[in-house]
Write an enzyme that holds these catalytic residues in place. Structure first.
Site, PDB file in Angstrom:
ATOM      1  CD  GLU A  40      48.817  28.276  88.393  1.00 34.75           C
ATOM      2  OE1 GLU A  40      49.867  28.437  87.743  1.00 34.75           O
ATOM      3  OE2 GLU A  40      47.960  29.164  88.574  1.00 34.75           O
ATOM      4  CE  LYS A  75      53.125  33.220  82.385  1.00 37.12           C
ATOM      5  NZ  LYS A  75      52.942  34.679  82.495  1.00 37.12           N
ATOM      6  CB  VAL A 102      45.322  28.995  84.375  1.00 39.07           C
ATOM      7  CG1 VAL A 102      43.887  28.557  84.125  1.00 39.07           C
ATOM      8  CG2 VAL A 102      45.496  29.475  85.824  1.00 39.07           C
ATOM      9  CG  ASP A 119      49.387  40.868  77.798  1.00 42.61           C
ATOM     10  OD1 ASP A 119      48.940  39.703  77.818  1.00 42.61           O
ATOM     11  OD2 ASP A 119      50.381  41.222  78.454  1.00 42.61           O
ATOM     12  CB  SER A 151      45.662  35.365  80.060  1.00 40.47           C
ATOM     13  OG  SER A 151      46.121  34.079  80.407  1.00 40.47           O
ATOM     14  CB  ALA A 152      46.773  31.382  76.408  1.00 39.95           C
ATOM     15  CG  ASP A 153      45.242  31.526  82.017  1.00 37.07           C
ATOM     16  OD1 ASP A 153      46.038  30.765  81.445  1.00 37.07           O
ATOM     17  OD2 ASP A 153      45.485  32.093  83.101  1.00 37.07           O
ATOM     18  CE  LYS A 160      46.755  36.693  87.056  1.00 37.35           C
ATOM     19  NZ  LYS A 160      47.918  36.363  86.253  1.00 37.35           N
TER      20      LYS A 160
HETATM   21  N1  PSU Z   1      47.581  34.053  89.586  1.00 41.88           N
HETATM   22  C1  PSU Z   1      48.452  34.255  90.619  1.00 41.88           C
HETATM   23  N2  PSU Z   1      49.744  33.992  90.408  1.00 41.88           N
HETATM   24  C2  PSU Z   1      50.197  33.527  89.208  1.00 41.88           C
HETATM   25  C3  PSU Z   1      49.289  33.305  88.136  1.00 41.88           C
HETATM   26  C4  PSU Z   1      47.995  33.584  88.382  1.00 41.88           C
HETATM   27  O1  PSU Z   1      48.070  34.658  91.702  1.00 41.88           O
HETATM   28  O2  PSU Z   1      51.392  33.293  89.091  1.00 41.88           O
HETATM   29  C5  PSU Z   1      49.776  32.734  86.831  1.00 41.88           C
HETATM   30  C6  PSU Z   1      48.849  31.606  86.375  1.00 41.88           C
HETATM   31  O3  PSU Z   1      49.637  30.497  86.046  1.00 41.88           O
HETATM   32  C7  PSU Z   1      48.179  32.166  85.148  1.00 41.88           C
HETATM   33  C8  PSU Z   1      49.275  33.042  84.602  1.00 41.88           C
HETATM   34  O4  PSU Z   1      47.770  31.188  84.238  1.00 41.88           O
HETATM   35  O5  PSU Z   1      49.781  33.671  85.766  1.00 41.88           O
HETATM   36  C9  PSU Z   1      48.763  34.019  83.587  1.00 41.88           C
HETATM   37  O6  PSU Z   1      49.840  34.533  82.865  1.00 41.88           O
HETATM   38  P1  PSU Z   1      49.560  35.410  81.557  1.00 41.88           P
HETATM   39  O7  PSU Z   1      48.864  36.632  82.106  1.00 41.88           O
HETATM   40  O8  PSU Z   1      50.907  35.701  80.992  1.00 41.88           O
HETATM   41  O9  PSU Z   1      48.700  34.602  80.676  1.00 41.88           O
HETATM   42 MN    MN Z   2      49.952  37.807  78.412  1.00 39.77          MN
END
Ligand code: PSU
Ligand code: MN
Length: 309
Positions: free
Chosen positions: A26, A87, A107, A139, A141-143, A160
């Site tokens: 990614e 992003k 992701v 909140d 994640s869409a992941d 994480k």
């Molecule tokens: N894990 C890391 N560093 C990152 C991310 C994940 O160690 O930068 C990124 C990935 O791209 C993941 C995104 O999909 O953060 C998730 O963001 P959000 O929580 O806004 O969905």
């Molecule tokens: Mn988010």
């Protein structure tokens, strides 16, 4: 899907045509997850680890109004050096393809793009999940929803640890996403070897993992499989130490009023400051390790199958 939107680098396209192992990587961790210039180092080390294991890396980003699958060294440097790139997750993908600018894929977006390109394995650092306080802020994640609907083997070092990891595991269970420990019965803790939580399924090695992936696909289960790999011992930071740092970073994010897509990058950067960069060193090591494991898995999948379907 037209070629108009998808640009696969020659090396990656040839490997896919020949049925050789390819690992998607990614780009949000390059554009948003790590400080310059270590973001570039992380990206190069991940690609090198995939190559050293005998597979072809395909770093995915948005550029020139197309999904770019496989970047040249110059292109990788360009996205690592650029500031203020977007992003892009699932919800932003179509819009990002309407702009002539580089953008990092999360992701969720990388999974969509890798699957469109016909890549079966994707390696990253950590997935997004339920943020701390997510039961109030929503909140999430869409992941997580992407993992539920896009069939890909995703290799990471666990959710994480800045997240609410127990709620993230619940959400993955609800969505039916298999979470698998790579040589471990304990869910890896991202910066730390363990999380203190059990992981329901375990594989020991790439060929066992490849068998699991084949059974999953044979059943027509449309979700991803999440392989979670502990960070190498030498780079790990003790869990208790990280936990107090994360709580402080989280509280700071709250006072600073940071929310939405900005939350993850902001907290990661605050954690880096609070650990004098040790979290970044750990992050680089786990990304490289996941890339190597992803390559082993991709090779095992190629070894045992005639076609990827
Ligand atoms: N894990 C890391 N560093 C990152 C991310 C994940 O160690 O930068 C990124 C990935 O791209 C993941 C995104 O999909 O953060 C998730 O963001 P959000 O929580 O806004 O969905
Ligand atoms: Mn988010």
């Amino acid at each position: 899907m037209t070629n108009e939107l998808l640009a696969i680098a020659d090396e990656v396209a040839e490997a896919l045509r020949a049925g050789r192992a390819v690992v998607a990587l990614e780009s949000t961790l390059i554009t948003h997850g790590l400080p310059h210039p270590l973001n570039h180092e992380a990206a190069r080390r991940a690609e090198a680890a995939v190559r050293a294991a005998g597979a072809v890396p395909a770093t995915i980003a948005i550029g020139g109004r197309r999904i770019r699958v496989g970047l040249s060294p110059d292109e990788l440097a360009a996205i690592a050096d650029a500031t203020a790139l977007k992003k892009v997750s699932r919800q932003d993908l179509a819009a990002a393809l309407g702009r002539d600018a580089w953008a990092g894929t999360t992701v969720s977006a990388t999974m969509i793009c890798a699957h469109l390109a016909g890549i079966a394995v994707f390696a990253t650092g950590g997935i997004g999940g339920v943020h701390r306080g997510g039961e109030r802020s929503l909140d999430i994640s869409a992941d997580l929803d992407e993992l539920a609907r896009t069939p890909l083997a995703v290799v990471c070092a666990g959710p994480k640890s800045i997240l609410d990891v127990p709620r993230t595991m619940e959400a993955l269970e609800t969505r039916g996403v298999p979470v698998v420990g790579w040589g471990t019965d304990e869910l890896p803790g991202f910066f730390s070897r363990g999380s203190g939580l059990p992981v329901g399924n375990r594989v020991d090695g790439a060929s066992e993992a490849a068998d699991l992936v084949r059974r999953h696909l044979a059943l027509g289960l449309a979700s991803a499989i999440l392989f979670t790999v502990p960070i190498p011992e030498s780079a790990a930071i003790p869990r208790e130490e990280m936990e107090s740092v994360i709580q402080r970073a989280e509280a700071d994010a709250e006072s600073a009023g940071v929310r939405g897509p900005a939350a993850t990058p902001w907290i990661l950067s605050r954690v880096a400051d609070l650990t004098d960069g040790r979290s970044v060193t750990a992050n680089l090591a786990l990304i490289e390790n996941d890339a190597r494991v992803g390559a082993e898995l991709a090779l095992a999948l190629c070894a045992g199958s005639v076609s990827t379907g």
